[in-house]
Design a protein around this motif. Structure first.
Motif, PDB file in Angstrom:
ATOM      1  N   LEU A   1      -5.593   6.106  -1.954  1.00  0.00           N
ATOM      2  CA  LEU A   1      -5.788   4.623  -2.197  1.00  0.00           C
ATOM      3  C   LEU A   1      -6.892   4.151  -2.173  1.00  0.00           C
ATOM      4  N   HIS A   2      -8.135   4.944  -1.675  1.00  0.00           N
ATOM      5  CA  HIS A   2      -9.274   4.306  -1.473  1.00  0.00           C
ATOM      6  C   HIS A   2      -9.882   4.205  -2.845  1.00  0.00           C
TER       7      HIS A   2
ATOM      8  N   GLU B   1      -6.924 -10.145  -2.460  1.00  0.00           N
ATOM      9  CA  GLU B   1      -6.639  -8.628  -2.074  1.00  0.00           C
ATOM     10  C   GLU B   1      -4.995  -8.433  -2.230  1.00  0.00           C
TER      11      GLU B   1
ATOM     12  N   LEU C   1      -8.432   1.596  -4.890  1.00  0.00           N
ATOM     13  CA  LEU C   1      -9.027   0.154  -4.265  1.00  0.00           C
ATOM     14  C   LEU C   1     -10.487   0.344  -4.212  1.00  0.00           C
TER      15      LEU C   1
ATOM     16  N   TRP D   1      -3.048  -0.535   6.123  1.00  0.00           N
ATOM     17  CA  TRP D   1      -2.129   0.816   6.038  1.00  0.00           C
ATOM     18  C   TRP D   1      -1.269   0.614   7.337  1.00  0.00           C
TER      19      TRP D   1
ATOM     20  N   TRP E   1     -12.334  -1.852  -1.700  1.00  0.00           N
ATOM     21  CA  TRP E   1     -12.017  -1.894  -0.243  1.00  0.00           C
ATOM     22  C   TRP E   1     -12.902  -0.701   0.352  1.00  0.00           C
TER      23      TRP E   1
ATOM     24  N   LEU F   1       0.723  -1.152   0.055  1.00  0.00           N
ATOM     25  CA  LEU F   1       0.035   0.052  -0.157  1.00  0.00           C
ATOM     26  C   LEU F   1       0.797   1.268  -0.081  1.00  0.00           C
TER      27      LEU F   1
ATOM     28  N   ARG G   1     -10.893  -0.522   5.820  1.00  0.00           N
ATOM     29  CA  ARG G   1     -10.029  -1.554   5.466  1.00  0.00           C
ATOM     30  C   ARG G   1      -8.752  -0.875   5.036  1.00  0.00           C
ATOM     31  N   VAL G   2      -8.637  -0.022   4.069  1.00  0.00           N
ATOM     32  CA  VAL G   2      -7.586   0.389   3.466  1.00  0.00           C
ATOM     33  C   VAL G   2      -6.548   0.972   4.599  1.00  0.00           C
ATOM     34  N   ARG G   3      -7.271   1.624   5.680  1.00  0.00           N
ATOM     35  CA  ARG G   3      -6.455   2.341   6.879  1.00  0.00           C
ATOM     36  C   ARG G   3      -6.075   1.077   7.740  1.00  0.00           C
TER      37      ARG G   3
ATOM     38  N   LEU H   1      -4.684   8.279   2.359  1.00  0.00           N
ATOM     39  CA  LEU H   1      -5.664   6.929   2.409  1.00  0.00           C
ATOM     40  C   LEU H   1      -6.837   7.148   1.694  1.00  0.00           C
TER      41      LEU H   1
END
Length: 132
Positions: free
Chosen positions: A48-49, A76, A52, A64, A55, A28, A59-61, A45
């Protein structure tokens, strides 16, 4: 009553899970790249979300920060690996493209400056023999 064998098996699973979560966290961070000046972690974040889509932001957090409670599916992790890979290949392509552009611009500059030198010499009263 738990046996020693089941305790060891549980430990091995926990270690394997943590390794996967750590790898996912590193992937990530690689996908995110460097933060822009003034960009917060929350901004990273969110970025990134957007990449993704399947996600959730939580979940990303959690990935991370490599939360030990996270359980990742193989798909995943593969998705993260696929997103991280093009960045490396893209750098090589970008470098090749940049070198090609520089070479092309150098040729254009040489072609453009050659006639200007003759015209400048003519304006200064120099003949062909004197230019050399």
């Amino acid at each position: 009553m738990r046996s020693e064998k089941s305790d060891k098996t549980s430990e091995v699973r926990q270690m394997g899970r943590q390794t996967t979560v750590s790898e996912a966290s590193l992937l990530l961070r690689e996908i995110a790249g460097t933060r822009a000046a003034g960009e917060s972690i929350k901004g990273v974040l969110n970025r990134l979300h957007r990449k993704l889509v399947d996600w959730s932001p939580g979940r990303v957090r959690d990935v991370w920060y490599a939360d030990a409670r996270v359980r990742l599916r193989a798909e995943e992790v593969e998705q993260l690996r696929a997103l991280a890979k093009p960045r490396d290949a893209g750098t090589d392509d970008e470098l090749t493209e940049l070198r090609t552009r520089i070479a092309r611009l150098e040729r254009l500059l040489e072609a453009a400056s050659a006639p200007l030198d003759r015209e400048g010499a003519a304006r200064n009263g120099l003949g062909r023999r004197e230019m050399g």
